[in-house]
Every structure is written in C-alpha cells, then in structure tokens.
Design an enzyme around this catalytic site. Sequence first.
Site, PDB file in Angstrom:
ATOM      1  N   LYS A 157       0.856  -1.184   0.000  1.00 42.64           N
ATOM      2  CA  LYS A 157       0.000   0.000   0.000  1.00 42.64           C
ATOM      3  C   LYS A 157       0.891   1.233   0.000  1.00 42.64           C
ATOM      4  O   LYS A 157       2.056   1.166   0.386  1.00 42.64           O
ATOM      5  CB  LYS A 157      -0.875   0.009   1.245  1.00 42.64           C
ATOM      6  CG  LYS A 157      -1.956  -1.042   1.187  1.00 42.64           C
ATOM      7  CD  LYS A 157      -3.098  -0.631   2.056  1.00 42.64           C
ATOM      8  CE  LYS A 157      -4.073  -1.776   2.212  1.00 42.64           C
ATOM      9  NZ  LYS A 157      -4.993  -1.541   3.289  1.00 42.64           N
ATOM     10  N   HIS A 160       1.222   6.711   3.197  1.00 46.14           N
ATOM     11  CA  HIS A 160       0.385   7.911   3.115  1.00 46.14           C
ATOM     12  C   HIS A 160       0.762   8.936   4.186  1.00 46.14           C
ATOM     13  O   HIS A 160       1.675   8.713   4.992  1.00 46.14           O
ATOM     14  CB  HIS A 160      -1.093   7.552   3.159  1.00 46.14           C
ATOM     15  CG  HIS A 160      -1.489   6.750   4.362  1.00 46.14           C
ATOM     16  ND1 HIS A 160      -1.504   7.273   5.640  1.00 46.14           N
ATOM     17  CD2 HIS A 160      -1.866   5.458   4.481  1.00 46.14           C
ATOM     18  CE1 HIS A 160      -1.888   6.351   6.470  1.00 46.14           C
ATOM     19  NE2 HIS A 160      -2.100   5.238   5.821  1.00 46.14           N
ATOM     20  N   HIS A 163       1.105   7.856   7.749  1.00 44.26           N
ATOM     21  CA  HIS A 163       2.370   7.177   8.060  1.00 44.26           C
ATOM     22  C   HIS A 163       3.516   8.171   8.186  1.00 44.26           C
ATOM     23  O   HIS A 163       4.469   7.948   8.922  1.00 44.26           O
ATOM     24  CB  HIS A 163       2.690   6.133   6.990  1.00 44.26           C
ATOM     25  CG  HIS A 163       1.808   4.925   7.080  1.00 44.26           C
ATOM     26  ND1 HIS A 163       1.073   4.466   6.030  1.00 44.26           N
ATOM     27  CD2 HIS A 163       1.533   4.119   8.126  1.00 44.26           C
ATOM     28  CE1 HIS A 163       0.379   3.407   6.419  1.00 44.26           C
ATOM     29  NE2 HIS A 163       0.637   3.170   7.690  1.00 44.26           N
TER      30      HIS A 163
END
Length: 597
Positions: A157, A160, A163
């Site tokens: 993933k 983003h 994070h």
Amino acid sequence: EGKIKGKKAKDLTIKEWKTNKGIVEEEIDKEEIDKEEIDKEEIDKERFTKDQIKNLLEVPSNQIYGDYSLPCFYFTKIFKMAPKLIAEVIKEKIKMMDTEGILKNLEVVNGFLNLYLNKENHIKKLLFEGRKEDFGCGKAGLAQTVCIDYSSPNIAKNFHVGHLRTTLIGNSLYHIYKKLGYQVIRINHLGDWGTQFGKLIVAYQKWSNKEAVEEKGIEELLRIYIKFSKESEQNLELEEEARSWFVKMEQGEKEALTIWKWFKEISMIEFERIYDLLGVSFDYYTGESFYMDKVPDLVRELMEKHLLSESEGAKIVDLNQFDMPPCMIIKKDGSSIYHSRDLAAVLYRKKQYQFDKCIYVTGQEQKLHFEQVFKVIELMGYEWSQNLIHVPYGLVRLQGVKLSSRTGNIVYAEDILTEAIKRALELIHQKNPNLDQPKEVARKIGIGAIIFHDLFHQRMKDVDFSWEDVLSFEGTTGPYVQYTYARAKSILKKAENKPKIDEVDVSLLSDVTTYSLLKIISEYKESIYEAANRFEPSVIARYTILLSTAFNKFYHECNILNADENLRDARLIVVDLTQEITKDAMGLLGIECPEEM
Ligand code: ARG
C-alpha cells in the site's frame, strides 16, 4: 460572584482567585487565623517542591511587582492558612535556598510573594545552564531502555500522510529519549502479514503480471487491490479465495510465500526511498510476519492462564468486564490476526530488549486496539503492562478529506516530499541565486519544512496541510528557524574571534531584550524533559520558535559586530549559545539546519 463570595478563600480554585482578587482579600481579612497555629513543618514536606513553585511563578505585568511573583493562594488548600502567612513562610524558605545569590529582594504583598532578581548573578546562571554538557540532561535515562514502534507502513500500500506523521513523531521521540541518555530501540512493525495478502495474490493472478508490477511498483499493487475491493462486492467467492490463500501463507505454502516476499521487496524499495529523504532509520524491521510463528506460544500461554475462550469457532480473550469487545487471538479459519501478532510482538520485545517502556505511535483510531492488547498483557499477570504506552495522533487533512487507499483518493507521501524540495529550490533561485550547493540546501529546507509543520502541531490536533503554511520564511515554520540559525552562524563567521564565557562582562547583558533571550536559552533542558514526559515533540518545535523570535529581536535591537569590544564579546556569547541550541533542538525534531541559506 455571589458563589465565590460565600466560599472561604482557601476553598477557591486558582482561577477564581485570580479573577476575584479583591473579593478574596476581603474574605481573608475576615478569616481569623492565629499565627501560632501555622504548622511550618507542613511546608518542608515533600509535596511542596521546587518544581511546584516554579510552575506557579508568574511574570507580573508591572516590573515594580518584581521579576516573578508567586500567588500563594494556591497553597491555602494544602496548608489551611491564609496566603499572606504562607507567603511569609515561603519567603524565608526561598531565602535559605538561594545560595547563589540570584535574588536581590523578596516582598510579600497581600497573598503574593514578589521576587526581585539580582540580574548579574542570574545571567551567570542562565548562561551556565545553556552551556552545560548535553545541556544538563544526558543522564536522565541512564541504564533504561525504551522501544519505539513507529512508521510501520503496510506492504503493497502507499506510504500515506498518516504514516508520515507516525514516522516523524516516532523519529523525534527517538532523538529526544536518546538525548536524555536512554537506550532507544527503533522498531518498524511493518504491516506485512494478514488477509489482505491473500486478496493481493488473487488480484495479481487475475488482473496483473510480472512486468506491470516490476515497472509500476506499489502503484500497480494498489490498483489491483482496489479492483479486488470493488469486484468482491459483487462476487463473494473472491473473498473466500483470498482467505484460503492467506491460510496457505500461514501454513508456509511455497508459491504463496514467494509472491508475498516479492511484493514485500517491491514495497520496501519505495519505503526506503522515503526514509532516506527524511533521514530516518530503524534498528529492526520486524514486521507482523516476524511474529506469526510466535503466536502458537502465545496461545499456549493464554490457555494455561485460563484466559482463552471459544466464540463462534474463533479463539478470543473475553474483555467484557472491562467494557471492551473481545480480543480476537485466532480466527475461525485458524489464522493469526493483528491483535495476536501484536501480543506475540510485545512478549518477544520484553524478553529480547528488557524494555522499561514500549511506545507505540499510531493514529488515534487504533486506541481500542492498544487498550485491548495492553489489557490482555495485564491479565496474563505481567505488571509491566503499565509501561506500554500508546501515543496517538490526529489526522492530516489535505483539502479537507481523509484519504483512504480503497477509495482511490491517493496521495503519496513521497510526492509531497519531492514537491517541497522542488519549491525550496525555486525559493533559493529567487532569494539567493549564488548559494553554494543549492540542491543540498533545498533538500534540508524542503524536508525540514514538512517535518516542522507536522511536529509544530500538538500531537492530538488535526493538521491542515497547505503549501503556504509549510514553506513560508516567516511565522511558525521550519525555514524561519533555519534562517535564524544561518543568521547566527554568519554573525559568528564575520566576528572571527571567539570570546570565552568566563572572560566576558555579563552585566552588559542585562537589558530586557537580551535578558529575555537568555531566559529562553536557559529553559532548553526543561523543554526536552517536558517533550519526553508528554511524548510531545511540539514542545520542542514551539521552543525553537520562541528562541528564534527572541534572537531576532535581539539581533535587530542590539548591535553586535559594531559594538564596543566588551559588549561585542558578551553579545557574541549569546549568539553562539543560540546557534548551538537551535541546531540541537532542530536535531531533536529530525531537522537539519543548513549553515547558509
Ligand atoms: N501497520 C499499521 C498501520 O498502518 C500500524 C502498526 C502499528 N504498530 C503496531 N505494533 N501495531 O495502521
């Protein structure tokens, strides 16, 4: 007001006291307190500490009331006597404590104890605080170990902005605890295990191929993951298929593990790029998959301790009596889950690192998860469950939406970082086209701006991201602090000589502007402690702003290089301390300061 009038002075809160000084004094006069009754011993007791007093000190609006003032009303509840009398007792006590002669005079006025400083002695002390080795805080954490679990993105993933926040907060806490002398273990608990990998394998086999993944990396993995989510709404069999692939992974099936491992490598390349840009590193990349084979031991222990029960085919720990949903340990299909992997992880960490504290930095939506995990550890009989700390944080809002990888509103943290560097470089071309190594400086400014903007916000507050706020050279921004540092450095460079602190006449530094700057310099150590105790890097970010603002005022008002020799030398000491602390404090946030910009 009526209510307050009816209250005895000693029963008022401090706010009531402040807003109703007049009324309260009237009340006190009416109270009959026999001086003989005062139990002076009370004041010597431990609860009456230096810090307690320090926190209560106020700076009077008018200097005739002293440099500081202590509202003694606060102590009436504790000592059961009138503020005036308390002030008298504290006055004597402080006089005795002031061995360095920092106070010139102490006066009791009504319930206030006003303190007048001996500026010269005080300045010496302020300067001394600022130049202690490690600013006097390197021994606090001696022989203690802290684990910090942060960043922890999910494989396949995108990394983003959420994070990005855990990465920056965690990294700063690492620097802060390290500064205090702790041994710090940095753990990246990668999200590299779980049902989602079953989904990815199915999606890969149906809708992608080797070349596409190799070429596009996470973007392609994300594309097929989103496609899976959409398709599986119509086609329930897909979910079943995915689940069985994940069960295969748990059982060690080769084909499944090969694909999983490859997805992990692809993802790690992208994550590493971000960590390099940010200057962040870890001691261990032990993600969820690392603990997968440690779950059976956990299950055994929970069983032995009679904590495990069966619910619809799953194994759970019932937390009903603590008003929490059950903590799932093993799912119906026999596989482990986020909770059980976290439990196995913390048991492993305790054994391996013997931590005194284990800190988890994640979004606040994981609050319940950690409450459950910590509760289970407590129920297992480990009293160190008290030392497990969840450090949550608020959202980052980009144009007002919380972005999710499933809806397709994807923002890559990396894009924000590279954009910041690009914009910083443009600024350099505009403002200082002759600067040495502009690219390197642009990296420091761009990345520093992003980090600062994030960490300046209190952890729990949501962050609204806008480019104007991030990269401005004025206001509460990283570039502003960096610019101040560069300014101080350039003054020192021009000065050529480096005066010694013991040789300058400190009485020359007693003007209000310089003196305020010195006070801030002397408070650095305290702000590090506060940031550590509250797991709050914003304390340091705010400190750097206070320091920069005070320094810039000093710079504009006090002539440094053209002053008479003695004055110039004394002021250069202040400049030197400022640059040293600024650089150090920015380092605690994980920000580098360019020498020139
Ligand atoms: N991978 C998780 C996420 O992205 C965060 C993991 C936090 N650490 C932990 N030990 N659970 O939400």
